[in-house]
Scaffold this motif. Sequence first.
Motif, PDB file in Angstrom:
ATOM      1  N   THR A   1       0.837  -1.188   0.000  1.00 44.01           N
ATOM      2  CA  THR A   1       0.000   0.000   0.000  1.00 44.01           C
ATOM      3  C   THR A   1       0.872   1.237   0.000  1.00 44.01           C
ATOM      4  OG1 THR A   1      -0.065   0.208   2.390  1.00 44.01           O
ATOM      5  CG2 THR A   1      -1.677  -1.256   1.405  1.00 44.01           C
ATOM      6  N   GLN A   2       0.292   2.368  -0.383  1.00 44.11           N
ATOM      7  CA  GLN A   2       1.065   3.598  -0.506  1.00 44.11           C
ATOM      8  C   GLN A   2       1.602   4.078   0.830  1.00 44.11           C
ATOM      9  OE1 GLN A   2      -1.299   6.927  -1.683  1.00 44.11           O
ATOM     10  NE2 GLN A   2      -3.070   6.288  -0.496  1.00 44.11           N
ATOM     11  N   ASN A   3       1.048   3.578   1.940  1.00 43.75           N
ATOM     12  CA  ASN A   3       1.501   4.022   3.249  1.00 43.75           C
ATOM     13  C   ASN A   3       2.564   3.114   3.857  1.00 43.75           C
ATOM     14  OD1 ASN A   3      -0.373   6.249   3.567  1.00 43.75           O
ATOM     15  ND2 ASN A   3      -1.956   4.672   3.613  1.00 43.75           N
ATOM     16  N   SER A   4       2.979   2.077   3.146  1.00 42.21           N
ATOM     17  CA  SER A   4       3.854   1.072   3.717  1.00 42.21           C
ATOM     18  C   SER A   4       5.299   1.552   3.706  1.00 42.21           C
ATOM     19  CB  SER A   4       3.719  -0.235   2.938  1.00 42.21           C
ATOM     20  OG  SER A   4       2.383  -0.668   2.918  1.00 42.21           O
ATOM     21  N   LEU A   5       5.828   1.903   4.890  1.00 38.78           N
ATOM     22  CA  LEU A   5       7.226   2.281   5.026  1.00 38.78           C
ATOM     23  C   LEU A   5       7.646   3.330   4.011  1.00 38.78           C
ATOM     24  CD1 LEU A   5       8.790  -1.253   5.622  1.00 38.78           C
ATOM     25  CD2 LEU A   5       8.448   0.510   7.324  1.00 38.78           C
ATOM     26  N   GLU A   6       6.800   4.287   3.764  1.00 39.33           N
ATOM     27  CA  GLU A   6       7.082   5.287   2.743  1.00 39.33           C
ATOM     28  C   GLU A   6       8.346   6.077   3.052  1.00 39.33           C
ATOM     29  OE1 GLU A   6       2.684   6.392   0.968  1.00 39.33           O
ATOM     30  OE2 GLU A   6       3.495   7.520   2.667  1.00 39.33           O
ATOM     31  N   ALA A   7       8.617   6.327   4.368  1.00 38.17           N
ATOM     32  CA  ALA A   7       9.743   7.176   4.750  1.00 38.17           C
ATOM     33  C   ALA A   7      11.039   6.390   4.927  1.00 38.17           C
ATOM     34  CB  ALA A   7       9.409   7.922   6.036  1.00 38.17           C
ATOM     35  N   GLU A   8      10.969   5.054   4.765  1.00 38.59           N
ATOM     36  CA  GLU A   8      12.154   4.240   5.053  1.00 38.59           C
ATOM     37  C   GLU A   8      13.156   4.241   3.904  1.00 38.59           C
ATOM     38  OE1 GLU A   8      11.450   3.833   8.703  1.00 38.59           O
ATOM     39  OE2 GLU A   8      13.159   2.839   7.796  1.00 38.59           O
ATOM     40  N   THR A   9      14.388   4.610   4.171  1.00 39.46           N
ATOM     41  CA  THR A   9      15.482   4.489   3.200  1.00 39.46           C
ATOM     42  C   THR A   9      16.568   3.564   3.726  1.00 39.46           C
ATOM     43  OG1 THR A   9      16.530   6.467   4.125  1.00 39.46           O
ATOM     44  CG2 THR A   9      15.076   6.763   2.224  1.00 39.46           C
ATOM     45  N   GLY A  10      16.363   2.980   4.899  1.00 33.63           N
ATOM     46  CA  GLY A  10      17.355   2.063   5.438  1.00 33.63           C
ATOM     47  C   GLY A  10      16.948   1.553   6.797  1.00 33.63           C
ATOM     48  N   ALA A  11      17.456   0.360   7.137  1.00 33.53           N
ATOM     49  CA  ALA A  11      17.202  -0.222   8.452  1.00 33.53           C
ATOM     50  C   ALA A  11      18.345  -1.148   8.787  1.00 33.53           C
ATOM     51  CB  ALA A  11      15.885  -0.988   8.456  1.00 33.53           C
ATOM     52  N   SER A  12      18.848  -1.067  10.001  1.00 37.16           N
ATOM     53  CA  SER A  12      19.914  -1.955  10.458  1.00 37.16           C
ATOM     54  C   SER A  12      19.325  -3.006  11.374  1.00 37.16           C
ATOM     55  CB  SER A  12      20.982  -1.157  11.212  1.00 37.16           C
ATOM     56  OG  SER A  12      21.575  -0.195  10.364  1.00 37.16           O
ATOM     57  N   ILE A  13      19.714  -4.253  11.161  1.00 33.72           N
ATOM     58  CA  ILE A  13      19.180  -5.327  11.983  1.00 33.72           C
ATOM     59  C   ILE A  13      20.323  -6.158  12.547  1.00 33.72           C
ATOM     60  CG2 ILE A  13      16.998  -5.435  10.722  1.00 33.72           C
ATOM     61  CD1 ILE A  13      18.030  -7.891   9.317  1.00 33.72           C
ATOM     62  N   GLY A  14      20.080  -6.733  13.696  1.00 36.38           N
ATOM     63  CA  GLY A  14      21.076  -7.585  14.334  1.00 36.38           C
ATOM     64  C   GLY A  14      20.394  -8.511  15.314  1.00 36.38           C
ATOM     65  N   VAL A  15      21.143  -9.440  15.862  1.00 34.63           N
ATOM     66  CA  VAL A  15      20.597 -10.449  16.758  1.00 34.63           C
ATOM     67  C   VAL A  15      21.337 -10.382  18.081  1.00 34.63           C
ATOM     68  CG1 VAL A  15      20.161 -12.919  17.076  1.00 34.63           C
ATOM     69  CG2 VAL A  15      20.047 -11.915  14.791  1.00 34.63           C
ATOM     70  N   SER A  16      20.606 -10.529  19.165  1.00 34.90           N
ATOM     71  CA  SER A  16      21.231 -10.505  20.486  1.00 34.90           C
ATOM     72  C   SER A  16      22.165 -11.699  20.658  1.00 34.90           C
ATOM     73  CB  SER A  16      20.149 -10.529  21.577  1.00 34.90           C
ATOM     74  OG  SER A  16      19.409 -11.734  21.513  1.00 34.90           O
ATOM     75  N   LYS A  17      23.019 -11.626  21.637  1.00 36.50           N
ATOM     76  CA  LYS A  17      24.037 -12.656  21.843  1.00 36.50           C
ATOM     77  C   LYS A  17      23.427 -14.038  22.040  1.00 36.50           C
ATOM     78  CE  LYS A  17      27.970 -13.818  24.811  1.00 36.50           C
ATOM     79  NZ  LYS A  17      28.815 -13.380  25.937  1.00 36.50           N
ATOM     80  N   ASP A  18      22.316 -14.108  22.756  1.00 33.81           N
ATOM     81  CA  ASP A  18      21.711 -15.415  23.018  1.00 33.81           C
ATOM     82  C   ASP A  18      20.768 -15.865  21.903  1.00 33.81           C
ATOM     83  OD1 ASP A  18      19.544 -13.754  23.359  1.00 33.81           O
ATOM     84  OD2 ASP A  18      19.172 -14.280  25.456  1.00 33.81           O
ATOM     85  N   GLY A  19      20.605 -15.047  20.859  1.00 30.75           N
ATOM     86  CA  GLY A  19      19.763 -15.427  19.739  1.00 30.75           C
ATOM     87  C   GLY A  19      18.283 -15.293  20.002  1.00 30.75           C
ATOM     88  N   GLY A  20      17.910 -14.732  21.122  1.00 23.68           N
ATOM     89  CA  GLY A  20      16.493 -14.654  21.474  1.00 23.68           C
ATOM     90  C   GLY A  20      15.806 -13.384  21.026  1.00 23.68           C
ATOM     91  N   ILE A  21      16.579 -12.386  20.548  1.00 24.38           N
ATOM     92  CA  ILE A  21      16.015 -11.074  20.212  1.00 24.38           C
ATOM     93  C   ILE A  21      16.511 -10.641  18.841  1.00 24.38           C
ATOM     94  CG2 ILE A  21      15.898  -8.632  20.840  1.00 24.38           C
ATOM     95  CD1 ILE A  21      14.455 -10.271  22.854  1.00 24.38           C
ATOM     96  N   LEU A  22      15.587 -10.170  18.005  1.00 17.54           N
ATOM     97  CA  LEU A  22      15.938  -9.484  16.763  1.00 17.54           C
ATOM     98  C   LEU A  22      15.884  -7.985  17.025  1.00 17.54           C
ATOM     99  CD1 LEU A  22      16.435  -9.620  13.630  1.00 17.54           C
ATOM    100  CD2 LEU A  22      13.958  -9.277  13.393  1.00 17.54           C
TER     101      LEU A  22
END
Length: 443
Positions: free
Chosen positions: A56-77
Amino acid sequence: MFFRRALAQIQRHHPLSARLPCTTRPPRSTVELLKADTSYNTPLTLTQAVSLSSLTQNSLEAETGASIGVSKDGGILNVKWQEGPDARFHGVWLRHNCHCDQCRAPAGQRKKNVLDYPETATISDLHLHDDYVALSWYEEKGHVTRVPLQFLRQHCYSKEVLEKRDMDSRPKTYSQEGIPQISLKDVQNSQEGLLRWLEYISDYGMCLVKDIPTKPEQIAKTFQVVNEPDPINIAYSVSRLNLHMDLLNYESPPGLQLLHCLSFDSCVTGGGSHLLDVFHVAERFRESHPQEFRDLARIPATFQRIHFERENPVYMTFQRPHILLNHRDEIAAVFWTQQNEGPLAVAEEDVEAYYRAYRLFAAQIRFSDMLKCVKLEPGDAIVFNNRRVLHGREEFTLNGGRRHLEGCYVNIDEFKSHYRCLSHALGRPVGEPARRVGNQCWF
C-alpha cells in the motif's frame, strides 16, 4: 430513511484484507547468528528504499534504510530504523507471527495451533530481503519464518511506540459549546464527508446530523421513542430520564445509538436531550476521589432488567464494576445506568464503601460542567456512542402536541472497523490507532 442511508454508508466499507507478499527474489544478505556482546554488532544494512510496488502507498514510505542484528543469546531481533525509536522483537513473538503459507492463510488467519510452535525460539540464521526478513531457528529445523518489514514497523512494541499509541488512542473532549454537527448531504455526497462524521463520533463520542427527511420508514430493529399510555420502559413516557447508558444488563451493550427526530411540535414544553462524556467525568473523579474511584473499579454493581408482564418477558442480570481498567491503569469502559440497577450483592465489608463511592460519582455526573444540551428539531438525528456517552432527557408536557423519535443501534466494533477501513482507503496510515470507544478493549 435516515437509518437505511446511514447504515448503508457505514456498511459500504468492508475490512480490506490485502495480503502482504513475500518476494521470491534472492535475499540481499545472509548472516549466521551474531554472537557479539552488543545488540547491534555487524548489523545488516538495507541500503535502498524498501520496494513499494506491491504494498500500500503508506507502507514504510519514509524508510530508506534499516539496520538489523541479533542478540548474543539469539532470542532477540534488534531493528534500528532510520527514523523512529529502535525496536526489539522476541524470537517467540516472531515465530508466532510468521507470514509463510504454512503458518498463515491468505486472509490473515493463523493456521497453526499454539502447541505446534516450539516453546522457545532461538535465531540460528537471518536473511534480509527487500520487504521481509527470513529467520531460521535452532529448535525447529527446516522451517523458515517470514515476517514483512512493514508488519514489524506497524506492530513494534517498544516502550516509546506503545506510549505514543496510547496517547493517540485516548478520547478527545469536545470543549466547545454545543455538539459537533454535520449535514446529511455532507455525509452522503463524499467519502471525506462520511469520514468526518465517523471521526466526530470516534473523537468526541457524539455528533448531530442536520437536514434529514422526517418521513418514517419501517426497517428492521428500530424502536419508537414516543409517549405511551402504559409504557414498558420509562423512556416511552413523559418522565425525566437521568443520565444513563442503554441495556447494561447485556454482556455486550449497544454501541452507537441513533435517535432521529420525526416530530417535535412547538407546543411541547421540555423534552430536551442531554449528553455527557462519562470518560471525561471518570478521569476527573479519579483525580478528586482516588480511593472511591478504586472502589468503583473493584466492587461490582448489579445491572438488571426483570419484567414478566410484557409481550416478550425478560429476566437478565449482570454483575460488574462501574469502571473497567486495563493493564496500564487506564479507563477501558464505564457502566452507568441508575434506573436499571438491582440490589447490590457483594461482601459485607464492601457495602458502605460502594455506596459512598456511588453517591460521589453520581454527584460528579450530575453537576459536571461538560453536560451538552440540545432540543432536537424535526430532521435532526443525534448519534452518540452508548459505551462512552451518557444520555438523558428533560421531563416534558405534550400540551396536545407530539414528540416522536425513532432509534436504532449499531454494533460498536463494526463502527470502529468501518471507521478504520475508510480512514485507510482515504490514505491514512495502516494501523493508525482508533480512539477508545468503551468496548472493554485494552488497546
